[in-house]
Write a protein that holds these residues in place. Structure first.
Motif, PDB file in Angstrom:
ATOM      1  N   VAL A   9       0.858  -1.172   0.000  1.00  0.00           N
ATOM      2  CA  VAL A   9       0.000   0.000   0.000  1.00  0.00           C
ATOM      3  C   VAL A   9       0.898   1.228   0.000  1.00  0.00           C
ATOM      4  O   VAL A   9       1.706   1.424   0.907  1.00  0.00           O
ATOM      5  CB  VAL A   9      -0.915   0.003   1.234  1.00  0.00           C
ATOM      6  N   SER A  11       1.319   4.233   0.973  1.00  0.00           N
ATOM      7  CA  SER A  11       0.914   5.296   1.884  1.00  0.00           C
ATOM      8  C   SER A  11       2.119   6.179   2.204  1.00  0.00           C
ATOM      9  O   SER A  11       3.259   5.822   1.933  1.00  0.00           O
ATOM     10  CB  SER A  11       0.332   4.707   3.169  1.00  0.00           C
ATOM     11  N   SER A 144       4.220  -1.351  10.177  1.00  0.00           N
ATOM     12  CA  SER A 144       3.555  -1.423   8.882  1.00  0.00           C
ATOM     13  C   SER A 144       3.389  -0.031   8.280  1.00  0.00           C
ATOM     14  O   SER A 144       3.720   0.202   7.107  1.00  0.00           O
ATOM     15  CB  SER A 144       2.189  -2.100   9.035  1.00  0.00           C
ATOM     16  N   GLU A 145       2.889   0.899   9.076  1.00  0.00           N
ATOM     17  CA  GLU A 145       2.663   2.251   8.569  1.00  0.00           C
ATOM     18  C   GLU A 145       3.982   2.944   8.228  1.00  0.00           C
ATOM     19  O   GLU A 145       4.091   3.646   7.213  1.00  0.00           O
ATOM     20  CB  GLU A 145       1.881   3.074   9.596  1.00  0.00           C
ATOM     21  N   GLY A 149       2.938   0.810   4.564  1.00  0.00           N
ATOM     22  CA  GLY A 149       1.719   0.016   4.552  1.00  0.00           C
ATOM     23  C   GLY A 149       1.943  -1.439   4.206  1.00  0.00           C
ATOM     24  O   GLY A 149       1.104  -2.079   3.571  1.00  0.00           O
ATOM     25  N   HIS A 168      -3.461  -2.760   7.452  1.00  0.00           N
ATOM     26  CA  HIS A 168      -3.127  -3.558   6.270  1.00  0.00           C
ATOM     27  C   HIS A 168      -2.968  -5.021   6.695  1.00  0.00           C
ATOM     28  O   HIS A 168      -1.879  -5.585   6.659  1.00  0.00           O
ATOM     29  CB  HIS A 168      -1.863  -3.011   5.609  1.00  0.00           C
TER      30      HIS A 168
END
Length: 296
Positions: A9, A11, A144-145, A149, A168
């Motif tokens: 992702v 992000s 994760s962030e 992501g 996610h």
């Protein structure tokens, strides 16, 4: 939220302080919870496999105030350890596996720092974060962030232990290819969803990242199979054999655990031999070696 293993992702990259916003963690096990909606007592520490601190009181920690350090240490070509100094939690040593198809984090630190984020980013894109079992959840949402992501792989059998659901999230069962040459497999034992990750290795001789689904012993030659390591609750001989045979479906020369232990040669045979030894002792086969209580 389900997503394919190879998806990332896109992000915004976050720093450590932004990544932990809204997170509170248990000061004993280091597992993350929603700051606005957390239990009175950490269920992971209340379980017989874990423990409360000596005072018997639940303590919570704000990860944004952590002063711990995380060092990135190369274990072998293409494999790194995130080695923590100070901080909360039980001291796990996560691995970062680097491949031509992207990277995988196996286990998750109970701390996060800007320096560690930058060091991990420099290794290449993170495709998946895979804790082997709930004790290893750490600050998985934050990592994760911070890593764009990356999907957090949680065994469906252990999803009820999530105190904070990663944005996610990838729930999985059984055995799945994470990336070409990298496979995750749930073997059970320590937890129903306890997992290992197999990688071909830079030398193509095979590496098993075993967490403590199968835990390396201090001798560097044998391994343990336990329901609880800190509380010394063993698994049955039948389960130890089942877990070992599940791992032996893969070819691997080396094995790395999640607390710095490793078996660096003939690891596949060491897993099978250790399970046979465990089963023999658990069955009473060697009771004659235990003194008067074993004499019958």
């Amino acid at each position: 939220m389900m997503q394919n293993a190879s998806d990332v992702v896109r992000s915004e990259m976050l720093d450590a302080h932004a990544a932990v916003r809204g997170i509170l963690q248990c000061a004993t096990c280091g597992v993350e919870y929603d700051a606005a909606d957390h239990p009175d007592v950490c269920p992971i520490c209340a379980d017989e496999r874990q423990y409360f601190p000596a005072d018997g009181i639940q303590h919570w920690s704000d990860p944004s105030r952590s002063t711990g350090r995380i060092d990135l240490v190369e274990l072998e070509e293409g494999l790194f350890a995130l080695r923590g100094v100070e901080g909360v939690g039980i001291g796990q040593e996560p691995n970062v596996l680097v491949s031509a198809h992207g990277n995988v984090m196996v286990e998750v630190p109970a701390a996060i720092t800007d320096a560690a984020i930058e060091a991990v980013r420099a290794l290449g894109p993170m495709r998946a974060i895979i804790p082997s079992h709930p004790h290893m959840f750490g600050l998985q949402s934050a990592w994760s962030e911070a890593l764009g992501g990356a999907a957090v792989w949680i065994a469906r059998a252990d999803a009820a232990w999530l105190g904070r659901v990663p944005a996610h999230l990838h729930l999985w069962d059984g055995e799945e290819q994470v990336l070409p040459g990298v496979t995750a497999a749930q073997l059970g034992g320590h937890f129903p969803g306890s997992a290992v990750v197999h990688w071909g290795g830079a030398d193509e001789r095979g590496v098993l990242l075993s967490g403590d689904t199968i835990a390396p012993n201090p001798d560097g030659r044998t391994l343990a199979f336990m329901r609880s390591y800190p509380n010394r609750i063993p698994l049955s001989g039948a389960v130890a054999l089942r877990v070992a045979e599940g791992a032996a479906r893969f070819d691997f020369e080396r094995l790395h655990g999640n607390f710095a232990g490793a078996v660096l040669q003939d690891a596949r045979e060491a897993v099978l031999a250790s399970a046979r030894r465990h089963a023999a002792w658990a069955s009473g086969e060697h009771d004659d070696l235990t003194g008067p209580a074993g004499q019958g």
